[in-house]
Design a protein around this motif. Structure first.
Motif, PDB file in Angstrom:
ATOM      1  N   SER A   1     151.431  -6.345 -90.155  1.00 41.00           N
ATOM      2  CA  SER A   1     152.279  -5.312 -89.571  1.00 41.00           C
ATOM      3  C   SER A   1     153.579  -5.203 -90.377  1.00 41.00           C
ATOM      4  O   SER A   1     153.542  -4.980 -91.578  1.00 41.00           O
ATOM      5  N   ARG A   2     154.723  -5.401 -89.750  1.00 39.92           N
ATOM      6  CA  ARG A   2     156.011  -5.275 -90.437  1.00 39.92           C
ATOM      7  C   ARG A   2     156.542  -6.607 -90.963  1.00 39.92           C
ATOM      8  O   ARG A   2     157.640  -6.668 -91.495  1.00 39.92           O
ATOM      9  N   ALA A   3     155.763  -7.645 -90.807  1.00 38.13           N
ATOM     10  CA  ALA A   3     156.215  -8.982 -91.210  1.00 38.13           C
ATOM     11  C   ALA A   3     155.544  -9.422 -92.502  1.00 38.13           C
ATOM     12  O   ALA A   3     154.419  -9.035 -92.796  1.00 38.13           O
ATOM     13  N   GLU A   4     156.272 -10.234 -93.242  1.00 37.82           N
ATOM     14  CA  GLU A   4     155.719 -10.847 -94.449  1.00 37.82           C
ATOM     15  C   GLU A   4     156.100 -12.317 -94.471  1.00 37.82           C
ATOM     16  O   GLU A   4     157.248 -12.668 -94.194  1.00 37.82           O
ATOM     17  N   ILE A   5     155.120 -13.146 -94.784  1.00 39.98           N
ATOM     18  CA  ILE A   5     155.371 -14.570 -94.970  1.00 39.98           C
ATOM     19  C   ILE A   5     155.333 -14.815 -96.470  1.00 39.98           C
ATOM     20  O   ILE A   5     154.329 -14.526 -97.130  1.00 39.98           O
ATOM     21  N   ASP A   6     156.433 -15.330 -97.010  1.00 37.33           N
ATOM     22  CA  ASP A   6     156.534 -15.499 -98.461  1.00 37.33           C
ATOM     23  C   ASP A   6     155.452 -16.415 -99.001  1.00 37.33           C
ATOM     24  O   ASP A   6     154.765 -16.071 -99.957  1.00 37.33           O
ATOM     25  N   LEU A   7     155.300 -17.584 -98.399  1.00 37.56           N
ATOM     26  CA  LEU A   7     154.302 -18.553 -98.848  1.00 37.56           C
ATOM     27  C   LEU A   7     153.637 -19.204 -97.643  1.00 37.56           C
ATOM     28  O   LEU A   7     154.313 -19.557 -96.674  1.00 37.56           O
ATOM     29  N   ILE A   8     152.333 -19.348 -97.730  1.00 35.54           N
ATOM     30  CA  ILE A   8     151.593 -20.145 -96.754  1.00 35.54           C
ATOM     31  C   ILE A   8     150.957 -21.264 -97.557  1.00 35.54           C
ATOM     32  O   ILE A   8     150.242 -21.018 -98.531  1.00 35.54           O
TER      33      ILE A   8
END
Length: 118
Positions: free
Chosen positions: A34-41
């Motif tokens: 959606s509108r979120a981003e996780i830089d690194l998993i």
């Protein structure tokens, strides 16, 4: 690409290398929901870690890690929940912040804040 996007991308590369050097396994970069981003998993042993990378070229107005807002945390948590559903993850998780300060003289300062919230 604008300067702040270049700066952020460079910071994420530095953070990735930093984590790999510590033995972490990179699973995803810039994972979006959606509108979120996780830089690194990443995985730290058996722990699934969601990492926010904050990069700045100066700290006059505060350290990079101080700019992770409550709203950003909520977006990351929402995206992390969706990632766990998608991947079938059912074990321990953690939220980390990596602060990258890129000085004009070329010096890089990296700080890792494990379990930054929750």
């Amino acid at each position: 690409m604008s300067n702040h996007l270049d700066l952020g991308k460079r910071g994420e590369e530095i953070a990735s290398s930093f984590l790999v050097d510590l033995g972490y396994e990179i699973l995803e970069r810039n994972w979006r929901f959606s509108r979120a981003e996780i830089d690194l998993i990443v995985k730290d042993g058996a722990v699934l870690v969601f990492v926010e990378v904050k990069t700045r070229s100066y700290d006059f107005y505060g350290r990079p890690e101080e700019f992770v807002s409550e709203r950003k945390r909520q977006l990351i948590e929402d995206a992390a929940s969706q990632y766990m559903i998608k991947s079938g993850h059912e074990w321990e998780i953690r939220y980390d912040v990596i602060s990258v300060l890129l000085r004009k003289n070329g010096k890089e300062e990296v700080e890792h804040f494990k379990d930054a919230w929750f």
